[in-house]
Design a protein around this motif. Sequence first.
Motif, mmCIF file in Angstrom:
data_model
loop_
_atom_site.group_PDB
_atom_site.id
_atom_site.type_symbol
_atom_site.label_atom_id
_atom_site.label_comp_id
_atom_site.label_asym_id
_atom_site.label_seq_id
_atom_site.Cartn_x
_atom_site.Cartn_y
_atom_site.Cartn_z
ATOM 1 N N LEU A 149 6.241 -3.166 11.510
ATOM 2 C CA LEU A 149 5.053 -2.605 10.881
ATOM 3 C C LEU A 149 4.206 -3.728 10.302
ATOM 4 O O LEU A 149 4.701 -4.829 10.039
ATOM 5 N N LYS A 150 2.941 -3.452 10.075
ATOM 6 C CA LYS A 150 2.051 -4.395 9.402
ATOM 7 C C LYS A 150 1.949 -4.004 7.940
ATOM 8 O O LYS A 150 1.766 -2.824 7.618
ATOM 9 N N GLY A 151 2.077 -4.999 7.046
ATOM 10 C CA GLY A 151 2.100 -4.654 5.637
ATOM 11 C C GLY A 151 1.597 -5.762 4.743
ATOM 12 O O GLY A 151 1.148 -6.817 5.188
ATOM 13 N N SER A 152 1.706 -5.500 3.442
ATOM 14 C CA SER A 152 1.200 -6.425 2.424
ATOM 15 C C SER A 152 2.032 -6.284 1.163
ATOM 16 O O SER A 152 2.636 -5.234 0.913
ATOM 17 N N ARG A 153 2.062 -7.348 0.362
ATOM 18 C CA ARG A 153 2.730 -7.299 -0.930
ATOM 19 C C ARG A 153 1.884 -6.561 -1.970
ATOM 20 O O ARG A 153 2.391 -6.168 -3.017
ATOM 21 N N VAL A 220 2.182 -0.557 3.647
ATOM 22 C CA VAL A 220 1.895 -0.690 5.075
ATOM 23 C C VAL A 220 0.634 0.095 5.421
ATOM 24 O O VAL A 220 0.122 0.866 4.606
ATOM 25 N N ASN A 221 0.163 -0.107 6.640
ATOM 26 C CA ASN A 221 -1.154 0.425 7.009
ATOM 27 C C ASN A 221 -1.110 1.702 7.830
ATOM 28 O O ASN A 221 -2.162 2.208 8.216
ATOM 29 N N ASP A 222 0.079 2.218 8.109
ATOM 30 C CA ASP A 222 0.163 3.363 9.013
ATOM 31 C C ASP A 222 1.164 4.378 8.486
ATOM 32 O O ASP A 222 2.358 4.090 8.351
ATOM 33 N N GLN A 223 0.685 5.577 8.212
ATOM 34 C CA GLN A 223 1.507 6.648 7.653
ATOM 35 C C GLN A 223 2.609 7.091 8.613
ATOM 36 O O GLN A 223 3.751 7.314 8.211
#
Length: 412
Positions: A149-153, A220-223
């Motif tokens: 997945l693509k994500g961020s802190r 993350v960017n996607d549910q």
Amino acid sequence: MQSQSTLSILALLLWLLAACKTETIPSAHIPAKPPASSSTSKLAPSAPIVPQVSPISPSTSQLKTTDWSQLKVWEQDMLLPAWTAFLQSCNALNKQLLWRETCKKASMIKQPTDNTIKHFFKHHFIPHQVLNLDGSAEGLITGYYEPLLKGSRTPSQQYRYPLYAQPDELLVIELADVYPELKNLQLRGRLEGRKVVPYYTRAEIENEPTSLKGRELLWVNDQVELFFLQIQGSGRIMLENGEILRVGYADQNGHPYQSIGKLLVQRGELPLENASMQGIKQWGQQNPDKLTKLLHQNSRYIFFRELPNNLSGPIGALGVPLTAGRSLAVDSRAIPQGAPVFLSTTWPNSNKPLNRLMVAQDAGSAIKGGVRADFFWGFGPEAASQAGKMKQKGKMWVLLPKNYSSQLQAKK
């Protein structure tokens, strides 16, 4: 006062027992219990994985002793990958008396070949065909994988779906000391005043997330991808700077798993042949206004922990890293964790034979029954494709050390 507490616990027990029904598709896979220190810092990687596995006594009625002549095709398999996975199992199994000597002898083979591996298993193990409770020998084999997945802190408009660490208020109640027959069940809940009540559902967590504020690991960017990460039980998150983190199962809210694919089929919104992970994702893209309400139909919610990046694979129920194409999630009431398992099935969405020596190293809330397994395909797009399509019939034989087999026979 004591009787009121007892009634609260019994009420929660009845709720749990009503919720614990057999599922037919994979749910979150449950690795070994995290070390206690892992909850002290929600952003730091957890402590090294310590295998925590207890001896399992499988149901003797579900294991039929057989001989190697019944497994002729197993010799056509390349056995070295399974051998490597089995040695991983021994990191946990060597703490068990029934496995210790066998694992010690396995570790003494310094340059294994297919021939030496075949000789070792034939000399030290006895095959047992796995049966269902009704005596049938065929069951369902599904697949799972490690998603990316693509994500961020930090949260933002782009990264707005949180992964939560295990909440401090989540209670896990062990009743085995009082009710030995419930040794495989745990109660999960929370305190509301002086009462123990069920923990929040998925809908309650996502609609009113204040109870988990401060427990966010990542965003993350996607549910939908987050939803499927919870079903797989572990995965990887790529941050904006390219760094990749590993996350794994920490705990769950105690609510029953509900298949959203099954719901879509029942409602006539998705044909049965499209009720795969890929088909559900496509439905979500076409029906964004219905998506959240659908996801909330699955009340189960998974909490995560950050794992060390140097692991060779995600951690399974045995407490050791899984091996792509060689690790199985099984029902430990029928097949002991760590045991080699010969699987005879077919490749996803085909009739092409898939006969392979695997190792039971994982479990899952949907993996219930004797001939029932989840095939770990690994990491990457191909693994995701194969796992999403896999819903095959199969048979299984578990290989047990001779001294383990003699103990089983003594119980019959």
